[in-house]
Scaffold this motif. Sequence first.
Motif, mmCIF file in Angstrom:
data_model
loop_
_atom_site.group_PDB
_atom_site.id
_atom_site.type_symbol
_atom_site.label_atom_id
_atom_site.label_comp_id
_atom_site.label_asym_id
_atom_site.label_seq_id
_atom_site.Cartn_x
_atom_site.Cartn_y
_atom_site.Cartn_z
ATOM 1 N N UNK A 69 0.855 -1.183 0.000
ATOM 2 C CA UNK A 69 0.000 0.000 0.000
ATOM 3 C C UNK A 69 0.892 1.234 0.000
ATOM 4 N N UNK A 70 0.992 1.959 -1.121
ATOM 5 C CA UNK A 70 1.871 3.133 -1.194
ATOM 6 C C UNK A 70 1.495 4.171 -0.142
ATOM 7 N N UNK A 71 2.487 4.627 0.597
ATOM 8 C CA UNK A 71 2.236 5.584 1.666
ATOM 9 C C UNK A 71 3.433 6.512 1.823
ATOM 10 N N UNK A 72 3.187 7.677 2.373
ATOM 11 C CA UNK A 72 4.279 8.596 2.691
ATOM 12 C C UNK A 72 3.940 9.352 3.964
ATOM 13 N N UNK A 73 4.967 9.887 4.600
ATOM 14 C CA UNK A 73 4.809 10.553 5.885
ATOM 15 C C UNK A 73 4.934 12.062 5.708
ATOM 16 N N UNK A 74 4.067 12.796 6.372
ATOM 17 C CA UNK A 74 4.098 14.255 6.351
ATOM 18 C C UNK A 74 3.929 14.764 7.783
ATOM 19 N N UNK A 75 4.941 15.406 8.320
ATOM 20 C CA UNK A 75 4.847 15.930 9.677
ATOM 21 C C UNK A 75 3.849 17.081 9.698
ATOM 22 N N UNK A 76 2.975 17.089 10.686
ATOM 23 C CA UNK A 76 1.905 18.087 10.720
ATOM 24 C C UNK A 76 2.444 19.509 10.793
ATOM 25 N N UNK A 77 3.537 19.712 11.527
ATOM 26 C CA UNK A 77 4.107 21.054 11.643
ATOM 27 C C UNK A 77 4.734 21.498 10.327
ATOM 28 N N UNK A 78 5.438 20.584 9.661
ATOM 29 C CA UNK A 78 6.065 20.916 8.389
ATOM 30 C C UNK A 78 5.030 21.095 7.280
ATOM 31 N N UNK A 79 3.898 20.428 7.432
ATOM 32 C CA UNK A 79 2.865 20.501 6.395
ATOM 33 C C UNK A 79 2.421 21.932 6.149
ATOM 34 N N UNK A 80 2.264 22.693 7.225
ATOM 35 C CA UNK A 80 1.766 24.054 7.066
ATOM 36 C C UNK A 80 2.879 25.044 6.711
ATOM 37 N N UNK A 81 4.075 24.489 6.487
ATOM 38 C CA UNK A 81 5.199 25.323 6.041
ATOM 39 C C UNK A 81 5.756 24.813 4.713
ATOM 40 N N UNK A 82 4.881 24.238 3.916
ATOM 41 C CA UNK A 82 5.285 23.874 2.556
ATOM 42 C C UNK A 82 5.098 22.429 2.170
ATOM 43 N N UNK A 83 5.095 21.515 3.163
ATOM 44 C CA UNK A 83 5.005 20.090 2.825
ATOM 45 C C UNK A 83 3.627 19.667 2.341
ATOM 46 N N UNK A 84 2.636 20.553 2.443
ATOM 47 C CA UNK A 84 1.323 20.240 1.877
ATOM 48 C C UNK A 84 1.409 20.007 0.378
ATOM 49 N N UNK A 85 2.488 20.496 -0.215
ATOM 50 C CA UNK A 85 2.669 20.317 -1.652
ATOM 51 C C UNK A 85 2.835 18.874 -2.073
ATOM 52 N N UNK A 86 3.094 17.959 -1.116
ATOM 53 C CA UNK A 86 3.254 16.550 -1.474
ATOM 54 C C UNK A 86 1.907 15.855 -1.672
ATOM 55 N N UNK A 87 0.823 16.485 -1.239
ATOM 56 C CA UNK A 87 -0.499 15.859 -1.347
ATOM 57 C C UNK A 87 -1.040 16.001 -2.766
#
Length: 324
Positions: free
Chosen positions: A73-91
Amino acid sequence: MKNRTDINIAAIAKKTLQVEAAAIDNLQKFINADFEQSVALIAACTGRVVVTGIGKSAIIGQKIVATLNSTGTPALYMHAADAIHGDLGMIRDEDVILCISKSGNSPEIKVLVPLVKSFGNKLIAMTGNIDSYLALEADLLLNTTVDQEACPNNLAPTTSTTAQLAMGDALAVCLIEWHGFTAADFAKFHPGGTLGKKLYLKVLDLCRQHDAPKVYLDSSLKNVIVAISSGMLGVTAVLDSNDQLSGIITDGDLRRMLEKSMSTDNVTASDIMSRHPKTIQCDELAVNALEMMRQHDITQLLVLDDKKYIGIIHLHDLIREGII
């Protein structure tokens, strides 16, 4: 640090395990329609499972990602704090989001959830607080409520993270069954280490690292000794005139012959050999060879390609490759 003599270490450890075991057992009553729908949602997902969280829950999330990836099952990790500083782009549009939080009310979670929902992605919450912001805003809820932490102050995430980990495993195992993920599939993602070798290393891979010592039925004792010595495996195969396997001679067979004090002048391989040797096909997994050796209390097997003798696999080969 002074030695503590006023505490019962064993009792504390046992109590910790008892509290956590009880919490895991209690999770069974939370396997409900939302859990089933979460499995179906992820199974139908054409993207990835994006797992996010904060604090200790984030670390559990990383383990869940590793388990999902390794089981198809393809999965990836996104830290919640980093998400709101740019990592949302991985979604991506086709991704499913799994957000893990004990309280479900962490500031980072409260910022992240509406952003994820604005993207239109389905959101699965894993939380121990079913009245929390995260639980109420999510599309589906995986309930990991625990009665208490194993920590004596009921503060450090212990029981709660154990429950999260167990719920993640339950999710992954259901997906394994859903997709019909087999041991052969598992091997594709685990080529390294002992586990990988057990799943893909074949008998042929090991036996071809040696010469294939052999003599014939009428070979002299001298030729038998030379064959066993040159192969450095303590054994040789015995073939008939048509190159078909007839038997096996080990260095133990030689010792037993000499102990009988029989004349060695006219001894041939057929006089010494053991008939009906244990064999294994070359396309078998090496770990199966180990099981045969254990079953019969021997250290080597003759390797066949259909009916043709092609070599020997020895216990030392399996030790060297870390199969044992």
